[in-house]
Write a protein that holds these residues in place. Structure first.
Motif, PDB file in Angstrom:
ATOM      1  N   PHE A   2       0.847  -1.184   0.000  1.00 22.73           N
ATOM      2  CA  PHE A   2       0.000   0.000   0.000  1.00 22.73           C
ATOM      3  C   PHE A   2       0.888   1.240   0.000  1.00 22.73           C
ATOM      4  O   PHE A   2       1.950   1.249   0.614  1.00 22.73           O
ATOM      5  CB  PHE A   2      -0.894   0.031   1.252  1.00 22.73           C
ATOM      6  CG  PHE A   2      -1.889  -1.086   1.298  1.00 22.73           C
ATOM      7  CD1 PHE A   2      -3.182  -0.892   0.832  1.00 22.73           C
ATOM      8  CD2 PHE A   2      -1.540  -2.330   1.799  1.00 22.73           C
ATOM      9  CE1 PHE A   2      -4.106  -1.920   0.869  1.00 22.73           C
ATOM     10  CE2 PHE A   2      -2.458  -3.370   1.832  1.00 22.73           C
ATOM     11  CZ  PHE A   2      -3.746  -3.163   1.364  1.00 22.73           C
ATOM     12  N   ARG A   3       0.440   2.291  -0.677  1.00 25.45           N
ATOM     13  CA  ARG A   3       1.120   3.584  -0.699  1.00 25.45           C
ATOM     14  C   ARG A   3       0.289   4.572   0.105  1.00 25.45           C
ATOM     15  O   ARG A   3      -0.923   4.646  -0.066  1.00 25.45           O
ATOM     16  CB  ARG A   3       1.276   4.083  -2.139  1.00 25.45           C
ATOM     17  CG  ARG A   3       1.918   5.431  -2.247  1.00 25.45           C
ATOM     18  CD  ARG A   3       2.085   5.825  -3.730  1.00 25.45           C
ATOM     19  NE  ARG A   3       2.341   7.236  -3.822  1.00 25.45           N
ATOM     20  CZ  ARG A   3       1.420   8.176  -3.986  1.00 25.45           C
ATOM     21  NH1 ARG A   3       0.148   7.849  -4.111  1.00 25.45           N
ATOM     22  NH2 ARG A   3       1.757   9.438  -4.043  1.00 25.45           N
ATOM     23  N   GLN A   4       0.960   5.316   0.973  1.00 23.42           N
ATOM     24  CA  GLN A   4       0.242   6.334   1.739  1.00 23.42           C
ATOM     25  C   GLN A   4      -0.012   7.525   0.834  1.00 23.42           C
ATOM     26  O   GLN A   4       0.911   8.122   0.279  1.00 23.42           O
ATOM     27  CB  GLN A   4       1.035   6.770   2.967  1.00 23.42           C
ATOM     28  CG  GLN A   4       0.257   7.746   3.823  1.00 23.42           C
ATOM     29  CD  GLN A   4       0.974   8.126   5.099  1.00 23.42           C
ATOM     30  OE1 GLN A   4       2.005   7.569   5.447  1.00 23.42           O
ATOM     31  NE2 GLN A   4       0.417   9.090   5.809  1.00 23.42           N
ATOM     32  N   THR A   5      -1.294   7.875   0.685  1.00 27.21           N
ATOM     33  CA  THR A   5      -1.673   8.969  -0.202  1.00 27.21           C
ATOM     34  C   THR A   5      -1.979  10.254   0.547  1.00 27.21           C
ATOM     35  O   THR A   5      -2.211  11.287  -0.077  1.00 27.21           O
ATOM     36  CB  THR A   5      -2.906   8.590  -1.046  1.00 27.21           C
ATOM     37  OG1 THR A   5      -3.995   8.301  -0.168  1.00 27.21           O
ATOM     38  CG2 THR A   5      -2.610   7.395  -1.920  1.00 27.21           C
ATOM     39  N   VAL A  17      -3.857   7.399   5.140  1.00 22.45           N
ATOM     40  CA  VAL A  17      -4.767   6.862   4.128  1.00 22.45           C
ATOM     41  C   VAL A  17      -3.917   5.996   3.205  1.00 22.45           C
ATOM     42  O   VAL A  17      -2.947   6.478   2.612  1.00 22.45           O
ATOM     43  CB  VAL A  17      -5.456   7.989   3.334  1.00 22.45           C
ATOM     44  CG1 VAL A  17      -6.317   7.410   2.217  1.00 22.45           C
ATOM     45  CG2 VAL A  17      -6.279   8.867   4.264  1.00 22.45           C
ATOM     46  N   TRP A  18      -4.282   4.703   3.096  1.00 19.20           N
ATOM     47  CA  TRP A  18      -3.513   3.735   2.309  1.00 19.20           C
ATOM     48  C   TRP A  18      -4.258   3.393   1.035  1.00 19.20           C
ATOM     49  O   TRP A  18      -5.456   3.171   1.051  1.00 19.20           O
ATOM     50  CB  TRP A  18      -3.267   2.454   3.112  1.00 19.20           C
ATOM     51  CG  TRP A  18      -2.496   2.688   4.364  1.00 19.20           C
ATOM     52  CD1 TRP A  18      -2.973   2.645   5.640  1.00 19.20           C
ATOM     53  CD2 TRP A  18      -1.116   3.004   4.468  1.00 19.20           C
ATOM     54  NE1 TRP A  18      -1.968   2.922   6.529  1.00 19.20           N
ATOM     55  CE2 TRP A  18      -0.808   3.142   5.834  1.00 19.20           C
ATOM     56  CE3 TRP A  18      -0.093   3.192   3.527  1.00 19.20           C
ATOM     57  CZ2 TRP A  18       0.463   3.453   6.288  1.00 19.20           C
ATOM     58  CZ3 TRP A  18       1.174   3.508   3.983  1.00 19.20           C
ATOM     59  CH2 TRP A  18       1.447   3.626   5.347  1.00 19.20           C
ATOM     60  N   GLN A  19      -3.498   3.310  -0.056  1.00 21.13           N
ATOM     61  CA  GLN A  19      -4.059   2.936  -1.360  1.00 21.13           C
ATOM     62  C   GLN A  19      -3.241   1.754  -1.885  1.00 21.13           C
ATOM     63  O   GLN A  19      -2.019   1.839  -1.995  1.00 21.13           O
ATOM     64  CB  GLN A  19      -3.957   4.122  -2.311  1.00 21.13           C
ATOM     65  CG  GLN A  19      -4.699   3.948  -3.591  1.00 21.13           C
ATOM     66  CD  GLN A  19      -4.645   5.244  -4.395  1.00 21.13           C
ATOM     67  OE1 GLN A  19      -3.582   5.637  -4.846  1.00 21.13           O
ATOM     68  NE2 GLN A  19      -5.794   5.890  -4.553  1.00 21.13           N
ATOM     69  N   GLN A  20      -3.942   0.663  -2.169  1.00 24.71           N
ATOM     70  CA  GLN A  20      -3.256  -0.546  -2.624  1.00 24.71           C
ATOM     71  C   GLN A  20      -2.664  -0.348  -4.017  1.00 24.71           C
ATOM     72  O   GLN A  20      -3.256   0.312  -4.865  1.00 24.71           O
ATOM     73  CB  GLN A  20      -4.226  -1.739  -2.636  1.00 24.71           C
ATOM     74  CG  GLN A  20      -3.517  -3.049  -2.862  1.00 24.71           C
ATOM     75  CD  GLN A  20      -4.427  -4.258  -2.744  1.00 24.71           C
ATOM     76  OE1 GLN A  20      -4.115  -5.279  -3.296  1.00 24.71           O
ATOM     77  NE2 GLN A  20      -5.535  -4.171  -2.035  1.00 24.71           N
ATOM     78  N   ARG A  42      -1.618   0.654  -8.914  1.00 23.64           N
ATOM     79  CA  ARG A  42      -2.524   1.790  -8.956  1.00 23.64           C
ATOM     80  C   ARG A  42      -2.074   2.729 -10.072  1.00 23.64           C
ATOM     81  O   ARG A  42      -0.892   2.943 -10.263  1.00 23.64           O
ATOM     82  CB  ARG A  42      -2.500   2.529  -7.623  1.00 23.64           C
ATOM     83  CG  ARG A  42      -3.278   3.812  -7.565  1.00 23.64           C
ATOM     84  CD  ARG A  42      -4.755   3.609  -7.671  1.00 23.64           C
ATOM     85  NE  ARG A  42      -5.255   2.887  -6.517  1.00 23.64           N
ATOM     86  CZ  ARG A  42      -6.519   2.558  -6.338  1.00 23.64           C
ATOM     87  NH1 ARG A  42      -7.409   2.899  -7.227  1.00 23.64           N
ATOM     88  NH2 ARG A  42      -6.896   1.897  -5.285  1.00 23.64           N
ATOM     89  N   LEU A  72      -2.403   6.644 -11.339  1.00 26.47           N
ATOM     90  CA  LEU A  72      -2.802   8.004 -11.002  1.00 26.47           C
ATOM     91  C   LEU A  72      -2.938   8.772 -12.310  1.00 26.47           C
ATOM     92  O   LEU A  72      -2.063   8.699 -13.177  1.00 26.47           O
ATOM     93  CB  LEU A  72      -1.755   8.673 -10.110  1.00 26.47           C
ATOM     94  CG  LEU A  72      -1.409   7.971  -8.799  1.00 26.47           C
ATOM     95  CD1 LEU A  72      -0.344   8.752  -8.043  1.00 26.47           C
ATOM     96  CD2 LEU A  72      -2.633   7.761  -7.935  1.00 26.47           C
ATOM     97  N   SER A 103      -9.353  -3.579   1.122  1.00 25.53           N
ATOM     98  CA  SER A 103      -8.610  -2.427   1.628  1.00 25.53           C
ATOM     99  C   SER A 103      -7.587  -2.920   2.656  1.00 25.53           C
ATOM    100  O   SER A 103      -7.611  -4.081   3.085  1.00 25.53           O
ATOM    101  CB  SER A 103      -9.563  -1.431   2.293  1.00 25.53           C
ATOM    102  OG  SER A 103     -10.057  -1.980   3.515  1.00 25.53           O
ATOM    103  N   TYR A 104      -6.721  -2.020   3.065  1.00 23.57           N
ATOM    104  CA  TYR A 104      -5.734  -2.344   4.093  1.00 23.57           C
ATOM    105  C   TYR A 104      -6.422  -2.867   5.355  1.00 23.57           C
ATOM    106  O   TYR A 104      -6.062  -3.914   5.889  1.00 23.57           O
ATOM    107  CB  TYR A 104      -4.887  -1.101   4.404  1.00 23.57           C
ATOM    108  CG  TYR A 104      -3.999  -1.284   5.591  1.00 23.57           C
ATOM    109  CD1 TYR A 104      -2.842  -2.055   5.490  1.00 23.57           C
ATOM    110  CD2 TYR A 104      -4.306  -0.715   6.821  1.00 23.57           C
ATOM    111  CE1 TYR A 104      -2.026  -2.247   6.591  1.00 23.57           C
ATOM    112  CE2 TYR A 104      -3.492  -0.897   7.912  1.00 23.57           C
ATOM    113  CZ  TYR A 104      -2.357  -1.657   7.798  1.00 23.57           C
ATOM    114  OH  TYR A 104      -1.552  -1.855   8.888  1.00 23.57           O
TER     115      TYR A 104
END
Length: 169
Positions: free
Chosen positions: A70-73, A81-84, A87, A89, A151-152
């Motif tokens: 996951f990348r912290q956005t 806020v984590w985004q798997q 992804r 953009l 989700s995370y």
């Protein structure tokens, strides 16, 4: 006494056979942290991999362990806020893709896109990632396709991962 021995043996064998089930759950303790934070990640460029960041695990994973990154956005309140990833953009400059691969010894995170990524260093430098290991004990119940939908927080809850013991690589 000799006449009772065969009946006693038959009784013990029958008791064992009828009380053991093949689908009994086996509890396995994972002896490594299942969640790792990667802070201040800076991607580097090479002609073979493009923009990438690699890291080795301290101990090899088991063959059926899964890795989800996951990348912290940003943050919401004080919570990250984590985004798997993978992804995509959609930026004014074009598309930016984050992806990764892993083996039982290491993993690699990639950044690629439809434009010169060096023009947007905010997406290549000082990034924060969270690496989640889904232990092999759950391998029969997890697939990468299933994990991509979660989700995370759902992964942590579903696989009973102890988030309080976040490790570093």
């Amino acid at each position: 006494m000799k006449k009772l021995f065969p009946f006693l043996l038959l009784f013990i064998t029958s008791f064992i056979l009828f009380n053991c089930k093949e689908d009994d759950e086996v509890q396995v303790q994972v002896d490594y942290p299942a969640v790792y934070d990667l802070r201040n990640v800076n991607f580097s460029y090479n002609a073979t991999d493009g923009w990438s960041y690699g890291q080795s695990f301290k101990k090899p994973l088991l063959d059926q362990d899964y890795v989800v990154i996951f990348r912290q956005t940003g943050t919401s309140g004080n919570a990250p806020v984590w985004q798997q990833i993978p992804r995509t953009l959609y930026l004014d400059q074009g598309e930016l893709d984050y992806d990764f691969d892993f083996s039982k010894n290491d993993f690699m995170i990639y950044a690629g896109g439809t434009y010169d990524l060096s023009t947007t260093p905010q997406y290549l430098n000082n990034q924060t990632f969270r690496v989640v290991l889904v232990p092999a004990v759950y391998g029969k119940n997890a697939t990468l396709e299933d994990l991509k939908k979660l989700s995370y927080e759902e992964i942590i809850a579903k696989y009973n991962i102890d988030e309080s013991k976040i490790g570093t690589l």
